[in-house]
Write a protein that holds these residues in place. Structure first.
Motif, PDB file in Angstrom:
ATOM      1  N   SER A 115       0.675  -1.247  -0.046  1.00  0.00           N
ATOM      2  CA  SER A 115       0.038  -0.007   0.084  1.00  0.00           C
ATOM      3  C   SER A 115       0.890   1.197   0.178  1.00  0.00           C
ATOM      4  CB  SER A 115      -0.809  -0.098   1.231  1.00  0.00           C
ATOM      5  OG  SER A 115      -0.126  -0.027   2.531  1.00  0.00           O
ATOM      6  N   VAL A 116       0.318   2.299  -0.241  1.00  0.00           N
ATOM      7  CA  VAL A 116       1.141   3.741  -0.409  1.00  0.00           C
ATOM      8  C   VAL A 116       1.446   4.000   1.193  1.00  0.00           C
ATOM      9  CG1 VAL A 116       0.839   6.321  -0.669  1.00  0.00           C
ATOM     10  CG2 VAL A 116      -0.127   4.798  -2.316  1.00  0.00           C
ATOM     11  N   ARG A 117       0.616   3.537   2.047  1.00  0.00           N
ATOM     12  CA  ARG A 117       0.971   3.978   3.346  1.00  0.00           C
ATOM     13  C   ARG A 117       2.189   3.205   3.891  1.00  0.00           C
ATOM     14  NH1 ARG A 117      -2.981   3.019   8.646  1.00  0.00           N
ATOM     15  NH2 ARG A 117      -1.576   3.569  10.310  1.00  0.00           N
ATOM     16  N   SER A 118       2.290   1.829   3.287  1.00  0.00           N
ATOM     17  CA  SER A 118       3.541   0.969   3.702  1.00  0.00           C
ATOM     18  C   SER A 118       4.703   1.463   2.988  1.00  0.00           C
ATOM     19  CB  SER A 118       3.128  -0.456   3.535  1.00  0.00           C
ATOM     20  OG  SER A 118       3.131  -0.804   2.096  1.00  0.00           O
ATOM     21  N   ARG A 119       4.361   2.062   1.950  1.00  0.00           N
ATOM     22  CA  ARG A 119       5.770   2.619   1.124  1.00  0.00           C
ATOM     23  C   ARG A 119       6.213   3.854   1.875  1.00  0.00           C
ATOM     24  NH1 ARG A 119       3.119   2.967  -4.845  1.00  0.00           N
ATOM     25  NH2 ARG A 119       1.778   1.280  -4.322  1.00  0.00           N
ATOM     26  N   LEU A 120       5.331   4.710   2.398  1.00  0.00           N
ATOM     27  CA  LEU A 120       5.898   5.888   3.129  1.00  0.00           C
ATOM     28  C   LEU A 120       6.872   5.828   4.112  1.00  0.00           C
ATOM     29  CD1 LEU A 120       2.745   7.805   3.513  1.00  0.00           C
ATOM     30  CD2 LEU A 120       4.379   8.378   2.134  1.00  0.00           C
ATOM     31  N   GLN A 121       6.899   4.577   4.840  1.00  0.00           N
ATOM     32  CA  GLN A 121       8.013   4.357   6.016  1.00  0.00           C
ATOM     33  C   GLN A 121       9.451   4.544   5.287  1.00  0.00           C
ATOM     34  OE1 GLN A 121       8.069   0.273   7.520  1.00  0.00           O
ATOM     35  NE2 GLN A 121       6.714  -0.332   5.654  1.00  0.00           N
ATOM     36  N   TYR A 122       9.552   4.109   4.040  1.00  0.00           N
ATOM     37  CA  TYR A 122      10.872   4.025   3.457  1.00  0.00           C
ATOM     38  C   TYR A 122      11.398   5.441   3.141  1.00  0.00           C
ATOM     39  CZ  TYR A 122       9.833  -0.800   2.998  1.00  0.00           C
ATOM     40  OH  TYR A 122       9.453  -2.075   3.450  1.00  0.00           O
ATOM     41  N   LEU A 123      10.609   6.610   3.138  1.00  0.00           N
ATOM     42  CA  LEU A 123      10.933   8.006   3.165  1.00  0.00           C
ATOM     43  C   LEU A 123      11.307   8.590   4.604  1.00  0.00           C
ATOM     44  CD1 LEU A 123       8.115   9.106   0.614  1.00  0.00           C
ATOM     45  CD2 LEU A 123      10.310   8.338   0.158  1.00  0.00           C
ATOM     46  N   GLY A 124      11.260   7.894   5.457  1.00  0.00           N
ATOM     47  CA  GLY A 124      11.693   8.345   6.662  1.00  0.00           C
ATOM     48  C   GLY A 124      13.361   8.440   6.989  1.00  0.00           C
ATOM     49  N   LEU A 125      13.540   8.624   8.535  1.00  0.00           N
ATOM     50  CA  LEU A 125      14.808   8.638   8.661  1.00  0.00           C
ATOM     51  C   LEU A 125      15.222   7.151   8.797  1.00  0.00           C
ATOM     52  CD1 LEU A 125      15.100  11.813  11.385  1.00  0.00           C
ATOM     53  CD2 LEU A 125      15.481  11.615   8.808  1.00  0.00           C
ATOM     54  N   THR A 126      16.671   6.906   9.098  1.00  0.00           N
ATOM     55  CA  THR A 126      17.127   5.623   9.317  1.00  0.00           C
ATOM     56  C   THR A 126      16.473   5.146  10.658  1.00  0.00           C
ATOM     57  OG1 THR A 126      19.267   6.428   8.370  1.00  0.00           O
ATOM     58  CG2 THR A 126      19.121   4.346   9.903  1.00  0.00           C
ATOM     59  N   PRO A 127      15.988   3.800  10.218  1.00  0.00           N
ATOM     60  CA  PRO A 127      15.308   3.027  11.461  1.00  0.00           C
ATOM     61  C   PRO A 127      16.248   2.925  12.519  1.00  0.00           C
ATOM     62  CG  PRO A 127      15.108   1.833   9.367  1.00  0.00           C
ATOM     63  CD  PRO A 127      15.921   3.074   8.932  1.00  0.00           C
ATOM     64  N   GLY A 128      15.655   3.056  13.946  1.00  0.00           N
ATOM     65  CA  GLY A 128      16.585   2.797  14.901  1.00  0.00           C
ATOM     66  C   GLY A 128      16.782   4.265  15.500  1.00  0.00           C
ATOM     67  N   LEU A 129      16.762   5.391  14.714  1.00  0.00           N
ATOM     68  CA  LEU A 129      17.298   6.784  15.339  1.00  0.00           C
ATOM     69  C   LEU A 129      16.090   7.409  15.713  1.00  0.00           C
ATOM     70  CD1 LEU A 129      20.037   7.571  12.733  1.00  0.00           C
ATOM     71  CD2 LEU A 129      20.413   6.531  14.637  1.00  0.00           C
ATOM     72  N   PRO A 130      16.270   8.274  16.732  1.00  0.00           N
ATOM     73  CA  PRO A 130      15.196   8.929  17.298  1.00  0.00           C
ATOM     74  C   PRO A 130      14.722  10.160  16.356  1.00  0.00           C
ATOM     75  CG  PRO A 130      17.248   9.540  18.480  1.00  0.00           C
ATOM     76  CD  PRO A 130      17.518   8.288  17.625  1.00  0.00           C
ATOM     77  N   SER A 131      13.597  10.463  16.132  1.00  0.00           N
ATOM     78  CA  SER A 131      13.127  11.533  15.387  1.00  0.00           C
ATOM     79  C   SER A 131      11.952  12.336  15.973  1.00  0.00           C
ATOM     80  CB  SER A 131      12.798  11.017  13.942  1.00  0.00           C
ATOM     81  OG  SER A 131      12.243  12.092  13.170  1.00  0.00           O
ATOM     82  N   LEU A 132      12.243  13.649  15.779  1.00  0.00           N
ATOM     83  CA  LEU A 132      11.021  14.616  16.456  1.00  0.00           C
ATOM     84  C   LEU A 132      10.419  15.031  15.121  1.00  0.00           C
ATOM     85  CD1 LEU A 132      13.385  16.502  18.895  1.00  0.00           C
ATOM     86  CD2 LEU A 132      11.566  14.729  19.211  1.00  0.00           C
ATOM     87  N   ASP A 133      10.791  14.811  13.873  1.00  0.00           N
ATOM     88  CA  ASP A 133       9.906  15.368  12.700  1.00  0.00           C
ATOM     89  C   ASP A 133       8.693  14.630  12.444  1.00  0.00           C
ATOM     90  OD1 ASP A 133      13.115  15.224  11.010  1.00  0.00           O
ATOM     91  OD2 ASP A 133      12.104  16.646  11.990  1.00  0.00           O
TER      92      ASP A 133
END
Length: 207
Positions: free
Chosen positions: A120-138
Motif C-alpha cells: 500500500s502507499v501507506r506502507s511505502r511511506l515508511q521508506y521515506l523516513g529517517l534511518t530506522p532505530g534513530l530518534p526523530s522529532l520530525d
C-alpha cells in the motif's frame, strides 16, 4: 538457486495460513539473524508471499536497518512462525538474498519493483523516513510526498529467503516433522527435499 517441484512442507504451511487467515496477526513472523559481533537479533516482519513458482519467502525491508548489516555479515537467517488458532509452529532456516537498488540483475530488480507496488502507499511511506532505530522529532511524511506511480525508493529492499531446513510442530497432535534439503549437482542447483523425519514430542518441550 531454483526449485522445480513444490517443497513437501509448503502445502502444510499454506493450509496453516488459510486456517488462520481470519486472524490479522497470522501474517507476522519472527526473523532471526546474527550480527558481526556474533550475537543474535530478532524482529517481527510481514509475510509478503512466495516468489512466483518457488517456495522462497519474500519480506520487505528498509536497506538501512540493522538486519541488512547482519545479513551482509551472515546471509543465513531463521523464521519462527506460530499460528495461534491451530497451535502450529514453523521454523524455517535458509539463505537470504538481498535485492536493493544497487542490484545489477534485471530480473531481480523487476521482482523488487513488483514487491514495491504490491504494498500500500501507506506502507511505502515508511521508506521515506529517517534511518530506522534513530530518534526523530520530525512529523511522519504525508501521502502527498510520495507519487503512487513512482518506482521503489533507494531505501526499499526485498529479502528472499530460500529455505534449506523446515521444522514443523503441531502442539494439538504432538507431531513434529523435520524437513531438510540437499542440492542436486546439475547446473541448475535444484532443491531436492528429503522425506521428513517424524518425531513424537512431550507437550512442554517447546513452551
Amino acid at each position: 538457486m531454483s526449485s522445480s517441484a513444490t517443497a513437501p512442507w509448503k502445502q502444510i504451511l499454506l493450509n496453516s495460513i488459510s486456517s488462520n487467515s481470519h486472524l490479522k496477526h497470522s501474517i507476522y513472523f519472527q526473523l532471526a539473524t546474527v550480527g558481526s559481533n556474533g550475537r543474535p537479533s530478532n524482529r517481527t516482519v510481514v509475510f509478503r508471499g512466495f516468489q512466483d513458482g518457488t517456495d522462497k519467502i519474500q519480506i520487505n525491508s528498509d536497506s538501512r536497518s540493522r538486519k541488512i548489516e547482519d545479513l551482509k555479515h551472515c546471509p543465513f537467517a531463521e523464521v519462527c512462525w506460530y499460528f495461534t488458532e491451530t497451535w502450529e509452529q514453523f521454523r524455517i532456516h535458509g539463505r537470504v538474498d538481498m535485492i536493493d537498488a544497487s542490484n545489477s540483475d534485471p530480473d531481480k530488480l523487476r521482482q523488487r519493483e513488483v514487491a514495491w507496488f504490491a504494498g500500500s502507499v501507506r506502507s511505502r511511506l515508511q521508506y521515506l523516513g529517517l534511518t530506522p532505530g534513530l530518534p526523530s522529532l520530525d512529523e511522519q511524511p504525508s501521502n502527498d510526498s510520495l507519487d503512487p506511480s513512482a518506482g521503489p525508493v533507494d531505501a526499499f529492499c526485498l529479502l528472499v529467503l530460500d529455505p534449506e531446513k523446515v521444522d514443523y510442530l503441531n502442539l494439538k497432535s504432538n507431531e513434529r516433522l523435520a524437513f531438510s534439503t540437499g542440492r542436486s549437482v546439475n547446473v541448475f542447483f535444484v532443491a531436492c527435499w528429503k522425506p521428513p523425519t517424524i518425531q513424537n514430542i512431550l507437550f512442554g518441550e517447546y513452551w
